[in-house]
Scaffold this motif. Structure first.
Motif, PDB file in Angstrom:
ATOM      1  N   UNK A  81      10.777  -5.543 -29.205  1.00  0.00           N
ATOM      2  CA  UNK A  81      12.139  -5.080 -29.521  1.00  0.00           C
ATOM      3  C   UNK A  81      12.645  -5.709 -30.826  1.00  0.00           C
ATOM      4  N   UNK A  82      12.026  -6.801 -31.251  1.00  0.00           N
ATOM      5  CA  UNK A  82      12.452  -7.473 -32.489  1.00  0.00           C
ATOM      6  C   UNK A  82      11.775  -6.887 -33.728  1.00  0.00           C
ATOM      7  N   UNK A  83      10.723  -6.072 -33.543  1.00  0.00           N
ATOM      8  CA  UNK A  83      10.036  -5.479 -34.701  1.00  0.00           C
ATOM      9  C   UNK A  83       8.568  -5.203 -34.476  1.00  0.00           C
ATOM     10  N   UNK A  84       7.736  -6.255 -34.389  1.00  0.00           N
ATOM     11  CA  UNK A  84       6.290  -6.016 -34.342  1.00  0.00           C
ATOM     12  C   UNK A  84       5.868  -5.228 -33.104  1.00  0.00           C
ATOM     13  N   UNK A  85       5.151  -4.129 -33.324  1.00  0.00           N
ATOM     14  CA  UNK A  85       4.749  -3.276 -32.197  1.00  0.00           C
ATOM     15  C   UNK A  85       3.414  -3.708 -31.596  1.00  0.00           C
ATOM     16  N   UNK A  86       2.687  -4.547 -32.322  1.00  0.00           N
ATOM     17  CA  UNK A  86       1.439  -5.092 -31.797  1.00  0.00           C
ATOM     18  C   UNK A  86       1.660  -6.588 -31.578  1.00  0.00           C
ATOM     19  N   UNK A  87       1.586  -7.002 -30.329  1.00  0.00           N
ATOM     20  CA  UNK A  87       1.857  -8.408 -30.003  1.00  0.00           C
ATOM     21  C   UNK A  87       0.645  -8.998 -29.311  1.00  0.00           C
ATOM     22  N   UNK A  88       0.188 -10.129 -29.822  1.00  0.00           N
ATOM     23  CA  UNK A  88      -0.907 -10.829 -29.153  1.00  0.00           C
ATOM     24  C   UNK A  88      -0.406 -12.174 -28.691  1.00  0.00           C
ATOM     25  N   UNK A  89      -0.545 -12.432 -27.418  1.00  0.00           N
ATOM     26  CA  UNK A  89      -0.165 -13.735 -26.886  1.00  0.00           C
ATOM     27  C   UNK A  89      -1.443 -14.498 -26.553  1.00  0.00           C
ATOM     28  N   UNK A  90      -1.620 -15.633 -27.263  1.00  0.00           N
ATOM     29  CA  UNK A  90      -2.817 -16.466 -27.069  1.00  0.00           C
ATOM     30  C   UNK A  90      -2.526 -17.452 -25.941  1.00  0.00           C
ATOM     31  N   UNK A  91      -3.522 -17.602 -25.075  1.00  0.00           N
ATOM     32  CA  UNK A  91      -3.328 -18.495 -23.932  1.00  0.00           C
ATOM     33  C   UNK A  91      -4.416 -19.568 -23.895  1.00  0.00           C
ATOM     34  N   UNK A  92      -4.820 -20.047 -25.066  1.00  0.00           N
ATOM     35  CA  UNK A  92      -5.813 -21.117 -25.140  1.00  0.00           C
ATOM     36  C   UNK A  92      -7.084 -20.764 -24.402  1.00  0.00           C
ATOM     37  N   UNK A  93      -7.512 -21.664 -23.513  1.00  0.00           N
ATOM     38  CA  UNK A  93      -8.780 -21.425 -22.808  1.00  0.00           C
ATOM     39  C   UNK A  93      -8.679 -20.281 -21.801  1.00  0.00           C
ATOM     40  N   UNK A  94      -7.442 -19.741 -21.624  1.00  0.00           N
ATOM     41  CA  UNK A  94      -7.291 -18.582 -20.733  1.00  0.00           C
ATOM     42  C   UNK A  94      -7.373 -17.251 -21.467  1.00  0.00           C
ATOM     43  N   UNK A  95      -7.686 -17.280 -22.747  1.00  0.00           N
ATOM     44  CA  UNK A  95      -7.892 -16.033 -23.469  1.00  0.00           C
ATOM     45  C   UNK A  95      -6.645 -15.501 -24.144  1.00  0.00           C
ATOM     46  N   UNK A  96      -6.616 -14.188 -24.368  1.00  0.00           N
ATOM     47  CA  UNK A  96      -5.512 -13.590 -25.118  1.00  0.00           C
ATOM     48  C   UNK A  96      -5.128 -12.245 -24.511  1.00  0.00           C
ATOM     49  N   UNK A  97      -3.859 -11.896 -24.670  1.00  0.00           N
ATOM     50  CA  UNK A  97      -3.344 -10.605 -24.191  1.00  0.00           C
ATOM     51  C   UNK A  97      -2.835  -9.817 -25.385  1.00  0.00           C
ATOM     52  N   UNK A  98      -3.233  -8.547 -25.443  1.00  0.00           N
ATOM     53  CA  UNK A  98      -2.726  -7.644 -26.485  1.00  0.00           C
ATOM     54  C   UNK A  98      -1.732  -6.677 -25.842  1.00  0.00           C
ATOM     55  N   UNK A  99      -0.573  -6.565 -26.448  1.00  0.00           N
ATOM     56  CA  UNK A  99       0.438  -5.606 -25.994  1.00  0.00           C
ATOM     57  C   UNK A  99       0.699  -4.637 -27.145  1.00  0.00           C
ATOM     58  N   UNK A 100       0.517  -3.345 -26.908  1.00  0.00           N
ATOM     59  CA  UNK A 100       0.851  -2.355 -27.937  1.00  0.00           C
ATOM     60  C   UNK A 100       1.326  -1.072 -27.269  1.00  0.00           C
ATOM     61  N   UNK A 101       1.435  -0.009 -28.059  1.00  0.00           N
ATOM     62  CA  UNK A 101       1.978   1.242 -27.521  1.00  0.00           C
ATOM     63  C   UNK A 101       1.121   1.773 -26.368  1.00  0.00           C
ATOM     64  N   UNK A 102      -0.167   1.400 -26.354  1.00  0.00           N
ATOM     65  CA  UNK A 102      -1.086   1.892 -25.312  1.00  0.00           C
ATOM     66  C   UNK A 102      -0.973   1.114 -24.005  1.00  0.00           C
TER      67      UNK A 102
ATOM     68  N   UNK B  28      -8.992 -17.152 -34.357  1.00  0.00           N
ATOM     69  CA  UNK B  28      -8.796 -15.917 -33.583  1.00  0.00           C
ATOM     70  C   UNK B  28      -8.110 -14.874 -34.468  1.00  0.00           C
ATOM     71  N   UNK B  29      -7.026 -15.296 -35.115  1.00  0.00           N
ATOM     72  CA  UNK B  29      -6.266 -14.358 -35.958  1.00  0.00           C
ATOM     73  C   UNK B  29      -7.148 -13.815 -37.087  1.00  0.00           C
ATOM     74  N   UNK B  30      -8.009 -14.674 -37.646  1.00  0.00           N
ATOM     75  CA  UNK B  30      -8.913 -14.238 -38.716  1.00  0.00           C
ATOM     76  C   UNK B  30      -9.914 -13.210 -38.218  1.00  0.00           C
TER      77      UNK B  30
END
Ligand code: AMP
Length: 299
Positions: free
Chosen positions: A192-213, A236-238
């Protein structure tokens, strides 16, 4: 297609259960650039002091990273020290000495300005916006941030967020930014603040991608030995942005592959101190681990 990154270039002191190193190559821009360099031409922007060893620049050049945007200023290079606990999940910051990073004033070389892909690593949000404004309408711009900026420069941060397409952030910072504890709600709040692709990194628990899909989850690769987790998030970001720049699009399928690419590169990063794991890493080894990831998550 070219990928521009702006962020810290550092000399790090690291203490971990497996050893101790001093004044090794670090900084978000370096971790990002080296990981992405396996997939796309990278242009780096940063500042170093008089004390920054030429051999580190040589290493970046050996990965075909364009370092024209890393300028030398009079003073000391940014220094950071961290100590890991036995579990490796917890880290204490021992010191942060800003040095020339305090007066960092990014100025893009002309040939950087048309970079279609841009990553704003963790720096003051005002500087992130400044870099974005110097770029000629990138196709996809993403950013990182940290608790300090969420606390102290929230308005500037909200402005930067309104200008980017993607945010790559760790779980605690996502919670702090949105005031939500549930990560799905955090991602909604961030979108809601702008970026439509959001990745939340959870360290050794991996990562979650949130997007329109919807939502896509990737685990961290289960490793027998973790030596030094420093820079894993930037790596990861690279890997993520590198995969997008290589594909040349941000289709849902590309974004999902990019998350696995980011997780793959991060899994190498933690296997040695500093960027040392990348000194001998081949494309074949990366492809092999990417396939191992596929087997790990297919059922
Ligand atoms: P991470 O493990 O992802 O937190 O990244 C660690 C890297 O970020 C190290 O190489 C540090 O030199 C760098 N770093 C630490 N603190 C900061 C800061 N305040 N701003 C920019 N870079 C930092």
């Amino acid at each position: 297609m070219s990928l521009l990154v702006v962020g810290s270039v550092a000399l790090d002191d690291i203490e971990a259960p497996g050893g101790k190193v001093e004044a090794v190559l670090g900084g978000a821009a370096c971790y990002f650039a080296v990981a992405a360099s396996y997939m796309a031409p990278v242009r780096a922007v940063g500042v170093i002091g008089n004390d920054f060893p030429e051999e580190h620049l040589e290493f970046l050049r050996s990965r075909d990273i364009d370092v024209e945007g890393i300028y030398r200023a009079d003073g000391a290079t940014f220094r950071w020290g961290g100590r890991y606990h036995d579990s490796m999940n917890q880290r204490d910051t021992l010191f942060t000495e800003l040095g020339v990073f305090e007066g960092f004033d990014p100025d893009l070389p002309d040939h950087y300005r048309d970079s279609p892909y841009v990553f704003l690593a963790n720096i003051h949000p005002g500087l992130q916006t400044n870099v974005l404004r110097q770029a000629n309408a990138p196709v996809f711009a993403a950013m990182d941030t940290m608790n300090l900026w969420i606390d102290t420069t929230r308005d500037d941060l909200l402005e930067t967020l309104s200008l980017v397409n993607g945010l790559v952030i760790n779980d605690e910072e996502a919670q702090q930014l949105t005031g939500e504890s549930n990560l799905v709600r955090c991602a909604e709040g961030i979108r809601a603040l702008g970026p439509q692709t959001v990745i939340i990194k959870r360290g050794e628990n991996g990562a979650l991608l949130f997007d329109a899909e919807g939502i896509f989850a990737a685990p961290a690769f289960p490793l027998e030995t973790v030596v030094d987790p420093t820079g894993a998030g930037d790596t990861f970001a690279g890997g993520f942005m590198g995969a997008i720049a290589r594909a040349g699009d941000t289709d849902p399928e590309t974004l999902r592959r990019a998350v696995i690419s980011g997780s793959t590169m991060a899994s190498f990063c933690v296997e040695d101190f500093s960027l040392d794991r990348f000194r001998e890493l081949s494309h074949e080894q990366i492809d092999e681990r990417f396939e191992a990831f596929r087997r790990l998550t297919r059922f």
